[in-house]
Design an enzyme around this catalytic site. Structure first.
Site, PDB file in Angstrom:
ATOM      1  N   LYS A  52       5.621   4.338   1.459  1.00  0.00           N
ATOM      2  CA  LYS A  52       5.209   3.153   0.708  1.00  0.00           C
ATOM      3  C   LYS A  52       5.391   1.978   1.654  1.00  0.00           C
ATOM      4  CE  LYS A  52       5.725   2.448  -4.000  1.00  0.00           C
ATOM      5  NZ  LYS A  52       6.456   2.428  -5.220  1.00  0.00           N
ATOM      6  N   VAL A  53       4.487   1.008   1.597  1.00  0.00           N
ATOM      7  CA  VAL A  53       4.637  -0.162   2.459  1.00  0.00           C
ATOM      8  C   VAL A  53       4.845  -1.388   1.582  1.00  0.00           C
ATOM      9  CG1 VAL A  53       3.625  -1.543   4.308  1.00  0.00           C
ATOM     10  CG2 VAL A  53       3.062   0.878   4.132  1.00  0.00           C
ATOM     11  N   ASP A  77      -4.187  10.600  13.801  1.00  0.00           N
ATOM     12  CA  ASP A  77      -4.664  10.451  12.421  1.00  0.00           C
ATOM     13  C   ASP A  77      -5.349   9.090  12.250  1.00  0.00           C
ATOM     14  OD1 ASP A  77      -5.056  11.223   9.814  1.00  0.00           O
ATOM     15  OD2 ASP A  77      -3.064  10.653   9.118  1.00  0.00           O
ATOM     16  N   GLY A 132       0.831  -1.198   0.000  1.00  0.00           N
ATOM     17  CA  GLY A 132       0.000   0.000   0.000  1.00  0.00           C
ATOM     18  C   GLY A 132       0.859   1.237   0.000  1.00  0.00           C
ATOM     19  N   GLU A 133       0.206   2.350  -0.297  1.00  0.00           N
ATOM     20  CA  GLU A 133       0.918   3.623  -0.239  1.00  0.00           C
ATOM     21  C   GLU A 133       0.119   4.548   0.641  1.00  0.00           C
ATOM     22  OE1 GLU A 133       2.339   5.399  -4.061  1.00  0.00           O
ATOM     23  OE2 GLU A 133       2.380   3.281  -4.640  1.00  0.00           O
ATOM     24  N   GLY A 134       0.705   4.998   1.724  1.00  0.00           N
ATOM     25  CA  GLY A 134       0.003   5.929   2.598  1.00  0.00           C
ATOM     26  C   GLY A 134       0.379   7.347   2.220  1.00  0.00           C
ATOM     27  N   SER A 135       0.076   8.289   3.122  1.00  0.00           N
ATOM     28  CA  SER A 135       0.307   9.693   2.793  1.00  0.00           C
ATOM     29  C   SER A 135       1.800  10.023   2.753  1.00  0.00           C
ATOM     30  CB  SER A 135      -0.381  10.573   3.822  1.00  0.00           C
ATOM     31  OG  SER A 135      -0.107  10.081   5.110  1.00  0.00           O
ATOM     32  N   LYS A 163       7.862  -0.212   6.006  1.00  0.00           N
ATOM     33  CA  LYS A 163       7.393   1.126   5.644  1.00  0.00           C
ATOM     34  C   LYS A 163       8.606   1.921   5.200  1.00  0.00           C
ATOM     35  CE  LYS A 163       3.670   2.838   7.220  1.00  0.00           C
ATOM     36  NZ  LYS A 163       2.555   3.531   7.726  1.00  0.00           N
TER      37      LYS A 163
HETATM   38  P1  AMP Z   1      -0.192   3.044   5.799  1.00  0.00           P
HETATM   39  O1  AMP Z   1       0.867   3.916   5.228  1.00  0.00           O
HETATM   40  O2  AMP Z   1       0.149   2.495   7.149  1.00  0.00           O
HETATM   41  O3  AMP Z   1      -1.585   3.619   5.712  1.00  0.00           O
HETATM   42  O4  AMP Z   1      -0.174   1.731   4.885  1.00  0.00           O
HETATM   43  C1  AMP Z   1      -0.737   1.677   3.612  1.00  0.00           C
HETATM   44  C2  AMP Z   1      -1.376   0.310   3.433  1.00  0.00           C
HETATM   45  O5  AMP Z   1      -0.387  -0.724   3.462  1.00  0.00           O
HETATM   46  C3  AMP Z   1      -2.343  -0.067   4.548  1.00  0.00           C
HETATM   47  O6  AMP Z   1      -3.589   0.468   4.349  1.00  0.00           O
HETATM   48  C4  AMP Z   1      -2.336  -1.577   4.479  1.00  0.00           C
HETATM   49  O7  AMP Z   1      -3.227  -2.039   3.507  1.00  0.00           O
HETATM   50  C5  AMP Z   1      -0.900  -1.884   4.079  1.00  0.00           C
HETATM   51  N1  AMP Z   1      -0.123  -2.188   5.288  1.00  0.00           N
HETATM   52  C6  AMP Z   1       0.489  -1.298   6.105  1.00  0.00           C
HETATM   53  N2  AMP Z   1       1.122  -1.913   7.108  1.00  0.00           N
HETATM   54  C7  AMP Z   1       0.922  -3.246   6.938  1.00  0.00           C
HETATM   55  C8  AMP Z   1       1.325  -4.420   7.673  1.00  0.00           C
HETATM   56  N3  AMP Z   1       2.075  -4.327   8.756  1.00  0.00           N
HETATM   57  N4  AMP Z   1       0.909  -5.618   7.208  1.00  0.00           N
HETATM   58  C9  AMP Z   1       0.143  -5.682   6.093  1.00  0.00           C
HETATM   59  N5  AMP Z   1      -0.272  -4.630   5.372  1.00  0.00           N
HETATM   60  C10 AMP Z   1       0.114  -3.425   5.768  1.00  0.00           C
END
Ligand code: AMP
Length: 442
Positions: free
Chosen positions: A29-30, A141, A23-26, A47
């Site tokens: 990148k994860v 948040d 996923g990509e948050g604000s 992350k």
């Molecule tokens: P975030 O930046 O934490 O919002 O992460 C973006 C997205 O990556 C999240 O909405 C999840 O779908 C995925 N993600 C984040 N952390 C994890 C984790 N520890 N295990 C699995 N998926 C994750």
């Protein structure tokens, strides 16, 4: 073009082998990763954050303190930080991996939850928030993207203590999708606020969404949305019990000074029903040398991201992975788990695939940015669709066979699923399915 060969190379950071993007948050990148030295559970999530963005930040001390605290916290409902690493350009936060997807994917798929189930998640959420607050760490948040489920369906709150990363130059919190649906009124006007009360507000919005299947505050126009939040102007659907309504009313109190507190929530009758005390190990001796090294700018511990020579990919492996995916269903179901990405195969030329995706996205109000065989679909900022961002990529699996990946990279999960239904019907005629798969799905 052959992105396929790039897919075959191994990228290593320290002892971790990086895998697909989760996923990509604000602000980050994860990526999925595996610990190559582990004999037991090797799956982790990493992350990845731009190092300059963090270290030039005036909040380095706060970030360092909060990450240290979070590394020490081992709570069943808080995503565990395992390790922190840095290269010259990036910071890597290694997290426990959870495979059950986001809680809100469940709602997008099956609709609102029954009151008892919503209460069970809410109890876990409050336990996590209460525990972190007791250690002096606020989330600031809380939103659905931060509520993940493990394979047993246990709620894990992510990004605790990392909110400082999403603060921009102006010092304001910017949520990933740019919408303040979950943000407390006092955070919106940013006159200095108490992290405890504003986290409680966000928990109330989350509880409402779990039980209603939609937001309490929802307006296409930002100013109108702000007004509703300031005035706590919302109404309950008829299926909420009166005890649940009473509690939510006390949480969504626009005045943070009179808003219900966590100790009061813990004593509330509706909350207490079927409540189970969280049981967890108390912190053992946690080593914080890695956090110190990263935030003290030490050269000693720097890792490098290194690519190992491409291994040849077996095209048939890829095809068979793709056969089970159906465009009718966004959820890539594997062992009953859901992810927010999907893939399909196509025998059309890559350029034609790119044009079809563009044609399907434009009428839905999306701007299309193309780079090689990658595409970003970015919603129009003024509308509610503006919150959404989708990344697509076309890979050549074999001559005249392509695999297309689609992934939500930003925006509200509930909205994404609505968008996806319309979008996928526009792509039907370029999807290739083998005969055996057609039989399976028909
Ligand atoms: P975030 O930046 O934490 O919002 O992460 C973006 C997205 O990556 C999240 O909405 C999840 O779908 C995925 N993600 C984040 N952390 C994890 C984790 N520890 N295990 C699995 N998926 C994750």
């Amino acid at each position: 073009m052959s992105r396929a060969s790039a897919m075959g190379s191994r990228t290593l950071v320290g002892k971790y082998e990086l895998g697909r993007t989760l996923g990509e948050g604000s602000f980050a990148k994860v990526k999925f990763a595996r610990n190559t030295q582990s004999s037991g559970e090797s799956a982790v999530a990493i992350k990845i954050i731009d190092r300059h963005r963090v270290l030039s930040h005036h909040m380095v001390e706060q970030i360092k303190r909060e990450i240290s605290t979070m590394k020490m916290i081992k709570h069943p409902n808080v995503l565990n930080i395992l390790e922190v690493m840095a290269s010259r350009t990036k910071i890597y936060i290694v997290l426990e991996y959870v495979g059950g997807g986001e809680l809100f994917d469940k709602i997008a798929k099956d609709g609102k939850l029954k009151e008892g189930e919503a209460r069970r998640y809410f109890q876990q959420l409050i336990n996590a928030v209460d525990y972190c607050h007791s250690r002096g760490v606020y989330h600031r948040d809380l939103k659905p993207e931060n509520l993940l489920l493990d394979s047993q369906g246990v709620l894990k709150v992510s990004d605790f203590g990392l909110s400082a990363f999403s603060k921009q130059e102006d010092g304001l919190l910017h949520t990933a999708c740019g919408t303040p649906n979950y943000v407390a009124p006092e955070v919106l006007n940013d006159k200095g606020y108490d992290g405890t009360a504003s986290d409680v507000w966000s928990c109330g919005v989350i509880l409402f969404v779990l039980m209603a299947g939609y937001f309490p505050f929802d307006e296409p126009n930002l100013m109108a949305l702000y007004r509703k939040i300031y005035n706590a102007d919302f109404s309950f659907p008829p299926w909420f019990s009166s005890n649940a309504k009473r509690l939510i009313k006390c949480i969504l109190d626009p005045n943070p000074l009179t808003r219900i507190t966590i100790p009061e929530i813990l004593e509330n009758d509706w909350f207490k029903k079927d409540y189970k005390q969280p049981c967890f190990k108390h912190e053992e001796d946690v080593n914080l040398d890695d956090v110190d090294a990263v935030f003290n700018d030490s050269e000693d511990y720097l890792v490098t991201e290194r690519k190992e020579k491409p291994v040849s990919m077996n095209a048939f492996e890829l095809i068979s992975r793709s056969q089970g995916f159906s465009l009718d269903n966004l959820f890539d179901k594997q062992m009953g788990l859901v992810k927010r990405e999907t893939r399909f195969t196509s025998t059309c030329p890559a350029n034609e695939i790119m044009s079809k995706i563009e044609e399907a996205a434009k009428p839905l109000g999306f701007n299309v940015h193309k780079r090689n065989y990658k595409m970003k679909l970015q919603g129009d900022k003024s509308g509610r669709k503006g919150q959404l961002a989708v990344a697509t990529e076309v890979f050549e699996v074999a001559p005249s066979l392509h695999m297309v990946e689609l992934r939500k990279t930003g925006g509200d999960t509930l909205e994404f699923h609505k968008f996806y239904k319309t979008f996928s019907s526009g792509l039907k005629d370029i999807v290739w399915t083998s005969d055996s798969n057609k039989e399976e799905t028909s």
